[in-house]
Design an enzyme around this catalytic site. Sequence first.
Site, PDB file in Angstrom:
ATOM      1  N   MET A  30      -8.161   0.529   5.844  1.00 44.92           N
ATOM      2  CA  MET A  30      -8.589  -0.088   7.106  1.00 44.92           C
ATOM      3  C   MET A  30      -7.668   0.367   8.247  1.00 44.92           C
ATOM      4  O   MET A  30      -7.685  -0.223   9.336  1.00 44.92           O
ATOM      5  CB  MET A  30      -8.576  -1.613   6.982  1.00 44.92           C
ATOM      6  CG  MET A  30      -9.558  -2.105   5.921  1.00 44.92           C
ATOM      7  SD  MET A  30     -10.071  -3.796   6.154  1.00 44.92           S
ATOM      8  CE  MET A  30      -8.506  -4.645   6.013  1.00 44.92           C
ATOM      9  N   GLY A  31      -6.850   1.402   7.995  1.00 44.40           N
ATOM     10  CA  GLY A  31      -6.005   1.942   9.057  1.00 44.40           C
ATOM     11  C   GLY A  31      -4.723   1.154   9.261  1.00 44.40           C
ATOM     12  O   GLY A  31      -4.354   0.329   8.441  1.00 44.40           O
ATOM     13  N   HIS A  34       0.751   2.646   6.606  1.00 45.93           N
ATOM     14  CA  HIS A  34       2.185   2.570   6.299  1.00 45.93           C
ATOM     15  C   HIS A  34       2.432   3.357   5.021  1.00 45.93           C
ATOM     16  O   HIS A  34       1.497   3.971   4.469  1.00 45.93           O
ATOM     17  CB  HIS A  34       2.607   1.100   6.166  1.00 45.93           C
ATOM     18  CG  HIS A  34       1.729   0.305   5.240  1.00 45.93           C
ATOM     19  ND1 HIS A  34       1.659   0.541   3.881  1.00 45.93           N
ATOM     20  CD2 HIS A  34       0.839  -0.699   5.482  1.00 45.93           C
ATOM     21  CE1 HIS A  34       0.799  -0.293   3.329  1.00 45.93           C
ATOM     22  NE2 HIS A  34       0.264  -1.055   4.280  1.00 45.93           N
ATOM     23  N   HIS A  37      -0.089   3.135   2.058  1.00 44.96           N
ATOM     24  CA  HIS A  37      -1.300   3.964   2.171  1.00 44.96           C
ATOM     25  C   HIS A  37      -0.972   5.437   1.905  1.00 44.96           C
ATOM     26  O   HIS A  37      -1.717   6.147   1.230  1.00 44.96           O
ATOM     27  CB  HIS A  37      -1.899   3.875   3.582  1.00 44.96           C
ATOM     28  CG  HIS A  37      -2.332   2.505   3.999  1.00 44.96           C
ATOM     29  ND1 HIS A  37      -1.666   1.774   4.954  1.00 44.96           N
ATOM     30  CD2 HIS A  37      -3.372   1.737   3.608  1.00 44.96           C
ATOM     31  CE1 HIS A  37      -2.284   0.621   5.142  1.00 44.96           C
ATOM     32  NE2 HIS A  37      -3.317   0.563   4.328  1.00 44.96           N
ATOM     33  N   GLU A 150      -2.415  -1.115  -6.243  1.00 46.66           N
ATOM     34  CA  GLU A 150      -2.267  -2.305  -7.098  1.00 46.66           C
ATOM     35  C   GLU A 150      -1.834  -3.511  -6.268  1.00 46.66           C
ATOM     36  O   GLU A 150      -1.899  -4.639  -6.730  1.00 46.66           O
ATOM     37  CB  GLU A 150      -1.231  -2.031  -8.203  1.00 46.66           C
ATOM     38  CG  GLU A 150      -1.765  -1.082  -9.261  1.00 46.66           C
ATOM     39  CD  GLU A 150      -0.700  -0.544 -10.195  1.00 46.66           C
ATOM     40  OE1 GLU A 150       0.488  -0.922 -10.036  1.00 46.66           O
ATOM     41  OE2 GLU A 150      -1.047   0.270 -11.062  1.00 46.66           O
ATOM     42  N   LYS A 151      -1.373  -3.265  -5.048  1.00 50.98           N
ATOM     43  CA  LYS A 151      -1.031  -4.349  -4.119  1.00 50.98           C
ATOM     44  C   LYS A 151      -2.193  -5.345  -4.017  1.00 50.98           C
ATOM     45  O   LYS A 151      -1.987  -6.550  -3.932  1.00 50.98           O
ATOM     46  CB  LYS A 151      -0.704  -3.736  -2.756  1.00 50.98           C
ATOM     47  CG  LYS A 151      -0.955  -4.587  -1.545  1.00 50.98           C
ATOM     48  CD  LYS A 151       0.226  -5.444  -1.252  1.00 50.98           C
ATOM     49  CE  LYS A 151       0.158  -6.229   0.031  1.00 50.98           C
ATOM     50  NZ  LYS A 151      -1.087  -6.438   0.687  1.00 50.98           N
TER      51      LYS A 151
HETATM   52  P1  AMP Z   1      -6.005  -1.743   3.457  1.00 47.75           P
HETATM   53  O1  AMP Z   1      -5.874  -0.788   4.594  1.00 47.75           O
HETATM   54  O2  AMP Z   1      -5.091  -2.905   3.534  1.00 47.75           O
HETATM   55  O3  AMP Z   1      -7.439  -2.105   3.165  1.00 47.75           O
HETATM   56  O4  AMP Z   1      -5.521  -0.962   2.171  1.00 47.75           O
HETATM   57  C1  AMP Z   1      -6.082   0.280   1.814  1.00 47.75           C
HETATM   58  C2  AMP Z   1      -5.566   0.681   0.460  1.00 47.75           C
HETATM   59  O5  AMP Z   1      -4.140   0.757   0.498  1.00 47.75           O
HETATM   60  C3  AMP Z   1      -5.912  -0.327  -0.637  1.00 47.75           C
HETATM   61  O6  AMP Z   1      -6.248   0.389  -1.825  1.00 47.75           O
HETATM   62  C4  AMP Z   1      -4.623  -1.096  -0.789  1.00 47.75           C
HETATM   63  O7  AMP Z   1      -4.468  -1.658  -2.064  1.00 47.75           O
HETATM   64  C5  AMP Z   1      -3.605  -0.011  -0.551  1.00 47.75           C
HETATM   65  N1  AMP Z   1      -2.306  -0.583  -0.163  1.00 47.75           N
HETATM   66  C6  AMP Z   1      -2.072  -1.478   0.835  1.00 47.75           C
HETATM   67  N2  AMP Z   1      -0.766  -1.813   0.870  1.00 47.75           N
HETATM   68  C7  AMP Z   1      -0.166  -1.120  -0.140  1.00 47.75           C
HETATM   69  C8  AMP Z   1       1.169  -1.049  -0.633  1.00 47.75           C
HETATM   70  N3  AMP Z   1       2.155  -1.739  -0.080  1.00 47.75           N
HETATM   71  N4  AMP Z   1       1.423  -0.226  -1.678  1.00 47.75           N
HETATM   72  C9  AMP Z   1       0.417   0.493  -2.256  1.00 47.75           C
HETATM   73  N5  AMP Z   1      -0.864   0.475  -1.823  1.00 47.75           N
HETATM   74  C10 AMP Z   1      -1.155  -0.321  -0.798  1.00 47.75           C
END
Ligand code: AMP
Length: 282
Positions: A30-31, A34, A37, A150-151
């Site tokens: 979702m952008g 960090h 990602h 896995e977060k």
């Molecule tokens: P999001 O942008 O939050 O939807 O996350 C996109 C992807 O990044 C998802 O597969 C999350 O599980 C992964 N993600 C988010 N935070 C972390 C993290 N701290 N470590 C590893 N993967 C992450």
Amino acid sequence: MRTVHTLKELRAMLRSYRQQGKRIGLVPTMGHLHEGHISLVRKAREAADIVVTTIFVNPMQFGITEDLDTYPRTLQEDQDRLDAAGSTLVFAPSNEEIYPQGLARQTRVVVPEVSEGHCGASRPGHFEGVATVVTMLFNMVQPDIAVFGEKDYQQLAVIRKLTRDLMIPVEVIGSPTVREDDGLAKSSRNSFLTEEQRAIAPVIYRTLKNTAEQIRKGRNDFVTLEKEANEALSEAGLRPDYFNIANSLTLKPASAEDTELTLLVAAFLGTTRLIDNLSISR
Ligand code: AMP
């Protein structure tokens, strides 16, 4: 690295990669990217020739009272980071591109059982939104592999199940949680925290580790352990949503015989909701 905003452009690019026999990897996000990602992009790069990173703040997975409007959107910075990490292509569509008929008329994907409980209980409709958009992204990109963190443990379980159940020919790869030095799981939502809240936030991971330690020492009184963990979070100034000890595979409440356990937590700091988890074998 190229960024495209329409499905037509995406398909044209992918057609040419496929003609060259390239293996395609997908990293949905979702952008506001960090290191968490970026670790997924690196992992995808190891398993594929082409990495398609999608940036889409999916309205279907947000509840009406949630932070859809304030969710951080930082496309330019994200592109720079992705370029450096080895992403080949960014797909950053508009809402209209993904849901041309609007959300109400969109066909949806419902994943039973693993979607229930935990975040599924606190955020009705959330995993339906996730499952729907991920299925659509799988169909749009048709990747060989896709990497998820896995977060978001329950999300990963939902995606593994939908992939199996709908017989989607993609290999789903889970990738470990990337943390700050003090243990806080990196999250786009951490940027919402005030300095004071940021100082409290590492208690989430500390509580997971303490509880895991108790279980390793032989405690099986999971309901009491959950209560103690909730109390520890509250005492530190967090507002726990849930702290659950679950069977790692089914995500149902753990029983004393289970050997693979996952501790899942969600807690609020102010209006910011943070999640984390920790898996243990015993
Ligand atoms: P999001 O942008 O939050 O939807 O996350 C996109 C992807 O990044 C998802 O597969 C999350 O599980 C992964 N993600 C988010 N935070 C972390 C993290 N701290 N470590 C590893 N993967 C992450």
